[in-house]
Scaffold this motif. Structure first.
Motif, PDB file in Angstrom:
ATOM      1  N   LEU A 105       0.837  -1.209   0.000  1.00 30.54           N
ATOM      2  CA  LEU A 105       0.000   0.000   0.000  1.00 30.54           C
ATOM      3  C   LEU A 105       0.871   1.258   0.000  1.00 30.54           C
ATOM      4  N   GLU A 106       1.961   1.228   0.755  1.00 32.74           N
ATOM      5  CA  GLU A 106       2.868   2.392   0.781  1.00 32.74           C
ATOM      6  C   GLU A 106       3.468   2.628  -0.599  1.00 32.74           C
ATOM      7  N   ALA A 107       3.822   1.529  -1.268  1.00 32.35           N
ATOM      8  CA  ALA A 107       4.380   1.661  -2.622  1.00 32.35           C
ATOM      9  C   ALA A 107       3.334   2.208  -3.580  1.00 32.35           C
ATOM     10  N   GLU A 108       2.083   1.729  -3.425  1.00 32.71           N
ATOM     11  CA  GLU A 108       0.999   2.206  -4.295  1.00 32.71           C
ATOM     12  C   GLU A 108       0.773   3.698  -4.083  1.00 32.71           C
ATOM     13  N   LYS A 109       0.805   4.123  -2.838  1.00 31.03           N
ATOM     14  CA  LYS A 109       0.609   5.546  -2.538  1.00 31.03           C
ATOM     15  C   LYS A 109       1.755   6.383  -3.099  1.00 31.03           C
ATOM     16  N   ALA A 110       2.972   5.868  -2.927  1.00 27.27           N
ATOM     17  CA  ALA A 110       4.152   6.621  -3.384  1.00 27.27           C
ATOM     18  C   ALA A 110       4.120   6.781  -4.905  1.00 27.27           C
ATOM     19  N   ALA A 111       3.647   5.750  -5.605  1.00 24.49           N
ATOM     20  CA  ALA A 111       3.599   5.807  -7.067  1.00 24.49           C
ATOM     21  C   ALA A 111       2.424   6.655  -7.557  1.00 24.49           C
ATOM     22  N   GLY A 112       1.475   6.909  -6.657  1.00 23.90           N
ATOM     23  CA  GLY A 112       0.279   7.674  -7.040  1.00 23.90           C
ATOM     24  C   GLY A 112      -0.887   6.744  -7.285  1.00 23.90           C
ATOM     25  N   VAL A 113      -1.942   6.912  -6.505  1.00 21.00           N
ATOM     26  CA  VAL A 113      -3.133   6.062  -6.654  1.00 21.00           C
ATOM     27  C   VAL A 113      -3.869   6.509  -7.917  1.00 21.00           C
ATOM     28  N   THR A 114      -4.152   5.555  -8.801  1.00 24.48           N
ATOM     29  CA  THR A 114      -4.640   5.923 -10.139  1.00 24.48           C
ATOM     30  C   THR A 114      -6.153   5.893 -10.282  1.00 24.48           C
ATOM     31  N   GLN A 115      -6.844   5.256  -9.323  1.00 29.94           N
ATOM     32  CA  GLN A 115      -8.301   5.158  -9.453  1.00 29.94           C
ATOM     33  C   GLN A 115      -8.965   5.495  -8.128  1.00 29.94           C
ATOM     34  N   LYS A 116     -10.285   5.661  -8.197  1.00 32.83           N
ATOM     35  CA  LYS A 116     -11.058   5.857  -6.964  1.00 32.83           C
ATOM     36  C   LYS A 116     -12.452   5.271  -7.155  1.00 32.83           C
ATOM     37  N   LEU A 117     -13.063   4.923  -6.026  1.00 31.95           N
ATOM     38  CA  LEU A 117     -14.446   4.408  -6.052  1.00 31.95           C
ATOM     39  C   LEU A 117     -15.364   5.572  -5.687  1.00 31.95           C
ATOM     40  N   VAL A 118     -16.295   5.885  -6.597  1.00 36.48           N
ATOM     41  CA  VAL A 118     -17.173   7.044  -6.410  1.00 36.48           C
ATOM     42  C   VAL A 118     -18.631   6.609  -6.530  1.00 36.48           C
ATOM     43  N   GLY A 119     -19.519   7.547  -6.242  1.00 37.47           N
ATOM     44  CA  GLY A 119     -20.943   7.307  -6.453  1.00 37.47           C
ATOM     45  C   GLY A 119     -21.395   7.932  -7.755  1.00 37.47           C
ATOM     46  N   LEU A 120     -22.362   7.316  -8.408  1.00 31.83           N
ATOM     47  CA  LEU A 120     -22.976   7.878  -9.616  1.00 31.83           C
ATOM     48  C   LEU A 120     -24.477   8.013  -9.380  1.00 31.83           C
ATOM     49  N   VAL A 121     -25.046   9.078  -9.918  1.00 34.25           N
ATOM     50  CA  VAL A 121     -26.493   9.279  -9.848  1.00 34.25           C
ATOM     51  C   VAL A 121     -26.988   9.594 -11.249  1.00 34.25           C
ATOM     52  N   MET A 122     -28.013   8.884 -11.687  1.00 32.56           N
ATOM     53  CA  MET A 122     -28.571   9.112 -13.019  1.00 32.56           C
ATOM     54  C   MET A 122     -30.026   9.570 -12.880  1.00 32.56           C
ATOM     55  N   ASP A 123     -30.311  10.765 -13.380  1.00 31.23           N
ATOM     56  CA  ASP A 123     -31.657  11.314 -13.235  1.00 31.23           C
ATOM     57  C   ASP A 123     -32.622  10.815 -14.307  1.00 31.23           C
ATOM     58  N   THR A 124     -32.081  10.326 -15.421  1.00 31.54           N
ATOM     59  CA  THR A 124     -32.966   9.896 -16.505  1.00 31.54           C
ATOM     60  C   THR A 124     -33.446   8.462 -16.259  1.00 31.54           C
ATOM     61  N   ARG A 125     -34.447   8.052 -17.066  1.00 32.45           N
ATOM     62  CA  ARG A 125     -35.020   6.720 -16.869  1.00 32.45           C
ATOM     63  C   ARG A 125     -34.004   5.622 -17.177  1.00 32.45           C
ATOM     64  N   GLY A 126     -34.086   4.547 -16.443  1.00 32.65           N
ATOM     65  CA  GLY A 126     -33.155   3.446 -16.659  1.00 32.65           C
ATOM     66  C   GLY A 126     -32.474   3.094 -15.355  1.00 32.65           C
ATOM     67  N   VAL A 127     -31.735   1.998 -15.373  1.00 30.45           N
ATOM     68  CA  VAL A 127     -31.067   1.539 -14.159  1.00 30.45           C
ATOM     69  C   VAL A 127     -29.603   1.235 -14.464  1.00 30.45           C
ATOM     70  N   LEU A 128     -28.716   1.834 -13.686  1.00 29.79           N
ATOM     71  CA  LEU A 128     -27.280   1.535 -13.794  1.00 29.79           C
ATOM     72  C   LEU A 128     -27.039   0.135 -13.242  1.00 29.79           C
ATOM     73  N   ARG A 129     -26.136  -0.607 -13.902  1.00 28.60           N
ATOM     74  CA  ARG A 129     -25.860  -1.991 -13.487  1.00 28.60           C
ATOM     75  C   ARG A 129     -24.359  -2.224 -13.415  1.00 28.60           C
ATOM     76  N   GLY A 130     -23.965  -3.184 -12.604  1.00 33.60           N
ATOM     77  CA  GLY A 130     -22.568  -3.574 -12.504  1.00 33.60           C
ATOM     78  C   GLY A 130     -21.975  -3.907 -13.858  1.00 33.60           C
ATOM     79  N   GLN A 131     -20.692  -3.594 -14.044  1.00 35.16           N
ATOM     80  CA  GLN A 131     -19.906  -3.871 -15.262  1.00 35.16           C
ATOM     81  C   GLN A 131     -20.193  -2.913 -16.420  1.00 35.16           C
ATOM     82  N   GLN A 132     -21.134  -1.984 -16.279  1.00 35.60           N
ATOM     83  CA  GLN A 132     -21.316  -1.013 -17.360  1.00 35.60           C
ATOM     84  C   GLN A 132     -20.123  -0.056 -17.391  1.00 35.60           C
TER      85      GLN A 132
END
Lengths: 130, 367
Positions: B275-302
């Motif tokens: 983890l220290e090495a990953e931090k030192a190299a720079g963390v490249t991704q993050k887990l965020v929330g998404l909200v979609m106001d239009t009709r439809g449903v977000l699904r895993g793997q999209q």
């Protein structure tokens, strides 16, 4: 056990078809299908006036669990869609053969009705799947 | 043959639709998943979580062992009964599982011990890993399969639970702080949960759990299945192991950075160096929330597209019954701002990128 109505016809993709006797049929998804999907949250319906052929996509039903295509069971023209489903998609769960209907088709070839499954054949198909 | 919890007959009697979950026959819903979800947000619902794996950690090195095994630090648990959430990482700093650990005794006393609750689908690999790491320590690991667990969640959950228990257990519940549990006449009652609501998780001997479950139902607590459990936890912005993180990712890209106890630096927990090495190299991704106001449903793997930045992927998506829109967790490039596009069955649909949770205590909490 799912509710399968004797007076209706069916296709293997779990739509039901009711012959209205005036050259049109009403179409929805079966009780078995709504049970598999769980709570329905959106229904996307075809456009009134569009010509459709057997096997075409005719919209999407989205539940809490999955998105599922709705298929055209017989060829013809879409003459009416159930706009109530826009605000009350849960009707598909609570009344799949009544207020939860999807759309109505004006048949282009009435003989296609002969190719549909009857209640007994559809019931066997559901049992084989489960 | 799938395993059954001690509540299986109760589930059938209450009309559950039963599905296989990690080798267990578990209730998916008792009719309507959305009604169960709403019951938890507005009143009280109960979940059979007896399929989860309870492991008691005893022995002279119990604390030292867990301070090596877990990215979070049990030394932070200063009071008997206090709990913490942690990832259990491999040497590469990737997530073997996430878990809750309870301090069962006061710190430093002789006979000090802890209780760990891990996921059911990961049970075998977790137990194997925990046993391997235990070799260097004076500890004993004891699985407790004869214990059942019920989660009662919702704004009225605590009042309703107290209404079916004796006074001494009621007083004990009143004394608990959030994320704390205590033993009571053979039960273990904790103020924890997986829904973003007030509530309790109660560990009960399996021969007592059916009576408790029925009493709760009579007190108006709605039985809820795994379906509602998933929409509730996603609204609460809580990760699901196997969907939002697994052994291919680190906690740093899984919104679990807060569960890593970096201090004291002398604590060389498993995965720390990676983890220290990953931090030192720079963390490249993050887990965020998404909200979609239009009709439809977000699904895993999209696929998630962030213009000018890169691409990511939805890890869990659903329809939010509380907010009446679709929400998701997604792993995206670290440079993602507050907008993205999701490939929704071939259509490019704009979504807002937010910081989870989406819902806490029945209310929308993101802006």
């Amino acid at each position: 056990m799912s509710d399968i109505r004797n007076e209706l016809k069916y296709v293997a993709s779990h739509e039901w078809i009711r012959d209205e006797g005036d050259g049109t049929v009403t179409i929805g998804i079966t009780d078995h299908a709504q049970e598999l999907l769980g709570d329905v949250v959106f229904v996307e319906l075809p456009e009134v006036g569009s010509d459709v052929a057997t096997g075409d996509d005719a919209g999407v039903v989205e539940s809490v669990k999955a998105a599922s295509d709705v298929y055209v069971p017989v060829s013809g023209e879409i003459v009416e869609v159930n706009n109530q489903l826009e605000d009350s998609p849960e009707l598909v769960n609570s009344d799949p053969y009544g207020d939860g209907w999807f759309f109505r088709i004006k048949l282009s070839d009435a003989s296609e009705l002969d190719d549909l499954l009857d209640a007994e054949a559809y019931g066997e198909l559901c049992e084989d799947e489960s | 043959m799938a395993s059954k919890t001690a509540l299986y007959d109760q589930h059938l009697a209450m009309g559950a639709k039963v599905v296989d979950f990690g080798g267990w026959d578990m209730p998916l819903n008792y009719g309507s998943q959305i009604e169960e979800h709403n019951k938890v947000r507005t009143s009280a619902g109960m979940f059979d979580v007896s399929h989860m794996t309870i492991v008691d950690v005893t022995g002279a090195d119990a604390a030292e062992y867990l301070r090596y095994l877990l990215a979070n630090d049990v030394a932070r648990l200063e009071v008997k009964g206090k709990a913490l959430y942690s990832g259990m990482l491999n040497e590469d700093g990737k997530v073997i599982d996430d878990l809750i650990v309870y301090r069962m005794t006061d710190p430093g006393v002789s006979g000090e011990w802890f209780r760990v609750v891990v996921n059911c689908a990961t049970r075998e690999k977790d137990l194997r890993w925990m046993a391997e790491q235990a070799a260097r320590f004076d500890v004993a690991l004891t699985e407790q399969p004869e214990l059942s667990m019920v989660a009662i969640q919702g704004p009225e959950a605590i009042v309703k639970v107290k209404s079916v228990l004796n006074e001494s257990r009621g007083r004990l519940i009143d004394s608990l702080s959030v994320f704390q549990g205590q033993e009571s006449e053979g039960w273990f009652i904790a103020k924890t949960g997986y829904t973003g609501e007030d509530g309790l998780e109660i560990i009960v001997p399996e021969d007592e759990v059916a009576d408790f479950w029925r009493a709760l139902a009579e007190a108006g607590v709605a039985p809820c299945g795994l379906g509602a459990r998933d929409t509730l936890r996603l609204e609460a912005g809580m990760n699901l192991y196997g969907a939002d993180m697994d052994e291919s990712v680190s906690p740093l890209v899984s919104a679990m950075g807060w569960t890593i106890a970096w201090e004291p630096e002398s604590r060389k927990f498993c995965g720390r160096a990676a983890l220290e090495a990953e931090k030192a190299a720079g963390v490249t991704q993050k887990l965020v929330g998404l909200v979609m106001d239009t009709r439809g449903v977000l699904r895993g793997q999209q696929k998630v597209i962030v213009e000018g930045v890169g691409e990511g992927e939805i890890t869990s998506g659903t329809f939010s019954p509380t907010l009446n829109v679709s929400i998701a967790l997604a792993r995206v490039p670290a440079g993602t701002g507050d907008q993205a596009v999701v490939d929704l069955r071939g259509k490019q649909v704009p979504v807002a990128v937010v910081r989870p949770p989406f819902v806490r205590n029945g209310k929308k909490v993101f802006s």
